[in-house]
Scaffold this active site. Sequence first.
Site, PDB file in Angstrom:
ATOM      1  N   LYS A 178       4.560   4.832   8.394  1.00 34.98           N
ATOM      2  CA  LYS A 178       3.416   5.504   7.765  1.00 34.98           C
ATOM      3  C   LYS A 178       2.923   6.679   8.600  1.00 34.98           C
ATOM      4  O   LYS A 178       2.773   6.553   9.812  1.00 34.98           O
ATOM      5  CB  LYS A 178       2.265   4.502   7.598  1.00 34.98           C
ATOM      6  CG  LYS A 178       2.604   3.330   6.699  1.00 34.98           C
ATOM      7  CD  LYS A 178       1.499   2.281   6.707  1.00 34.98           C
ATOM      8  CE  LYS A 178       1.337   1.634   8.076  1.00 34.98           C
ATOM      9  NZ  LYS A 178       0.439   0.441   8.032  1.00 34.98           N
ATOM     10  N   THR A 210     -11.139   5.435   6.305  1.00 34.34           N
ATOM     11  CA  THR A 210      -9.756   4.962   6.197  1.00 34.34           C
ATOM     12  C   THR A 210      -9.614   3.558   6.787  1.00 34.34           C
ATOM     13  O   THR A 210      -8.522   3.154   7.174  1.00 34.34           O
ATOM     14  CB  THR A 210      -8.794   5.921   6.929  1.00 34.34           C
ATOM     15  OG1 THR A 210      -9.249   6.067   8.282  1.00 34.34           O
ATOM     16  CG2 THR A 210      -8.733   7.281   6.262  1.00 34.34           C
ATOM     17  N   GLY A 212      -8.803  -0.058   6.862  1.00 34.19           N
ATOM     18  CA  GLY A 212      -8.033  -0.964   6.007  1.00 34.19           C
ATOM     19  C   GLY A 212      -6.972  -0.296   5.152  1.00 34.19           C
ATOM     20  O   GLY A 212      -6.407  -0.925   4.259  1.00 34.19           O
ATOM     21  N   THR A 213      -6.674   0.970   5.431  1.00 29.48           N
ATOM     22  CA  THR A 213      -5.649   1.653   4.616  1.00 29.48           C
ATOM     23  C   THR A 213      -4.291   0.952   4.734  1.00 29.48           C
ATOM     24  O   THR A 213      -3.584   0.800   3.736  1.00 29.48           O
ATOM     25  CB  THR A 213      -5.475   3.127   5.033  1.00 29.48           C
ATOM     26  OG1 THR A 213      -5.317   3.187   6.455  1.00 29.48           O
ATOM     27  CG2 THR A 213      -6.661   3.969   4.613  1.00 29.48           C
ATOM     28  N   GLY A 214      -3.950   0.537   5.949  1.00 26.70           N
ATOM     29  CA  GLY A 214      -2.646  -0.097   6.155  1.00 26.70           C
ATOM     30  C   GLY A 214      -2.553  -1.448   5.451  1.00 26.70           C
ATOM     31  O   GLY A 214      -1.537  -1.771   4.822  1.00 26.70           O
ATOM     32  N   CYS A 215      -3.625  -2.236   5.547  1.00 25.02           N
ATOM     33  CA  CYS A 215      -3.653  -3.547   4.881  1.00 25.02           C
ATOM     34  C   CYS A 215      -3.539  -3.367   3.375  1.00 25.02           C
ATOM     35  O   CYS A 215      -2.767  -4.062   2.703  1.00 25.02           O
ATOM     36  CB  CYS A 215      -4.965  -4.276   5.177  1.00 25.02           C
ATOM     37  SG  CYS A 215      -5.287  -4.493   6.920  1.00 25.02           S
TER      38      CYS A 215
HETATM   39  N1  LIG Z   1      -6.534  10.888   5.548  1.00 21.80           N
HETATM   40  C1  LIG Z   1      -5.605  10.393   4.744  1.00 21.80           C
HETATM   41  N2  LIG Z   1      -5.314  10.988   3.574  1.00 21.80           N
HETATM   42  C2  LIG Z   1      -4.358  10.483   2.752  1.00 21.80           C
HETATM   43  N3  LIG Z   1      -3.632   9.386   3.030  1.00 21.80           N
HETATM   44  C3  LIG Z   1      -3.864   8.745   4.192  1.00 21.80           C
HETATM   45  C4  LIG Z   1      -4.860   9.202   5.107  1.00 21.80           C
HETATM   46  N4  LIG Z   1      -4.877   8.349   6.179  1.00 21.80           N
HETATM   47  C5  LIG Z   1      -3.939   7.404   5.921  1.00 21.80           C
HETATM   48  N5  LIG Z   1      -3.315   7.652   4.744  1.00 21.80           N
HETATM   49  C6  LIG Z   1      -2.266   6.843   4.125  1.00 21.80           C
HETATM   50  O1  LIG Z   1      -2.698   5.488   4.139  1.00 21.80           O
HETATM   51  C7  LIG Z   1      -1.589   4.608   4.330  1.00 21.80           C
HETATM   52  C8  LIG Z   1      -1.836   3.768   5.571  1.00 21.80           C
HETATM   53  O2  LIG Z   1      -1.409   4.524   6.695  1.00 21.80           O
HETATM   54  P1  LIG Z   1      -2.027   4.452   8.153  1.00 21.80           P
HETATM   55  O3  LIG Z   1      -1.078   5.191   9.026  1.00 21.80           O
HETATM   56  O4  LIG Z   1      -3.452   4.883   8.108  1.00 21.80           O
HETATM   57  O5  LIG Z   1      -1.943   2.892   8.391  1.00 21.80           O
HETATM   58  P2  LIG Z   1      -2.641   2.011   9.493  1.00 21.80           P
HETATM   59  O6  LIG Z   1      -2.855   2.789  10.756  1.00 21.80           O
HETATM   60  O7  LIG Z   1      -1.827   0.788   9.579  1.00 21.80           O
HETATM   61  O8  LIG Z   1      -4.041   1.675   8.849  1.00 21.80           O
HETATM   62  P3  LIG Z   1      -5.076   0.586   9.417  1.00 21.80           P
HETATM   63  O9  LIG Z   1      -5.790   1.243  10.559  1.00 21.80           O
HETATM   64  O10 LIG Z   1      -5.942   0.302   8.272  1.00 21.80           O
HETATM   65  O11 LIG Z   1      -4.263  -0.582   9.873  1.00 21.80           O
HETATM   66  C9  LIG Z   1      -0.357   5.516   4.413  1.00 21.80           C
HETATM   67  O12 LIG Z   1       0.207   5.650   3.135  1.00 21.80           O
HETATM   68  C10 LIG Z   1      -0.961   6.836   4.907  1.00 21.80           C
HETATM   69  O13 LIG Z   1      -0.154   7.927   4.607  1.00 21.80           O
HETATM   70 MG   LIG Z   2      -2.395  -1.062  10.165  1.00 19.83          MG
END
Ligand SMILES: Nc1ncnc2c1ncn2[C@@H]1O[C@H](COP(=O)(O)OP(=O)(O)OP(=O)(O)O)[C@@H](O)[C@H]1O
Ligand SMILES: [Mg+2]
Length: 269
Positions: A178, A210, A212-215
Amino acid sequence: VSRVTLPRALTIAGSDSGGGAGIQADLKTFTVMGVFGTTAVTAVTAQNTLGVTGVYPLTPAQVEAQLDAILTDIGTDAAKTGMLFDAPIIEVVADRLRRYKVSNLVVDPVMIAKGGHPLLLPQAQAALRANLLPLAAVVTPNLPEAEVLTGFPVHTKADMVRAAHRLVELGARAAVVKGGHLEHEDADDVFCTGDEVRWLHSERMPTRHTHGTGCTFSAAITAGLAKGLSLMDAVLQAKAFITLAIKQAPALGGGHGPTNHLAWLQEHR
Ligand SMILES: Nc1ncnc2c1ncn2[C@@H]1O[C@H](COP(=O)(O)OP(=O)(O)OP(=O)(O)O)[C@@H](O)[C@H]1O
Ligand SMILES: [Mg+2]
């Protein structure tokens, strides 16, 4: 009373009291996507949009009991792992996923909360790599997690492709690396099965909400698999789901607020 069939999805993850990530994000995502969710909690966290103030792991036996309860009776069409905290929990989770032959498995290798709080002990990283990657239909690391799992730096899009290939060599059937943490670039993720490499594109939205985006993204993949979508279609749908959820974030709290799991419902009535 008519008999309704609902696809089933299981999440094995931590509880986020703030409701934006973890078990809570997973259940909201499953529900909005029309999937019946079950949960095996690995740890309770006290957290909000400002950060994590407490982590209270369960014992491996407590996690195992939840998995046995779910999988001997209700069953599941797909599962995901999130926060697993330590190696003994990883070992019981891997054992139960093998024993009950859960093959639609999404491994989100959660390691560190946005504020820096560890959600996986460093000494458990090797257990995650050795025990869970070989069971994964897909693994979904962010950039720092991809670095830990592969052992090399992941800063550029070329690095992301290389890392995704390496994760497949390590045993995952596919990987999505990601790009949420790719600074000054779009939020593009790379999907790789070994043979196939495909970019999932999104503009980077200028937002701090952002949490919980990954979850949420990995839960949406899991829901798609539970519904019988191909992995590629499940991943594409999940990217659309998270992009919409970020776009329509509710701006809760004073820090990194959650995304809007309901946005999908409003667009897909
Ligand atoms: N500012 C943003 N605009 C658009 N898409 C985003 C943005 N930030 C994250 N994403 C998307 O959200 C999804 C999760 O990616 P991210 O890299 O943030 O995961 P993560 O670090 O595991 O998240 P978390 O911190 O919630 O565990 C991916 O599809 C990423 O491209
Ligand atoms: Mg994550």
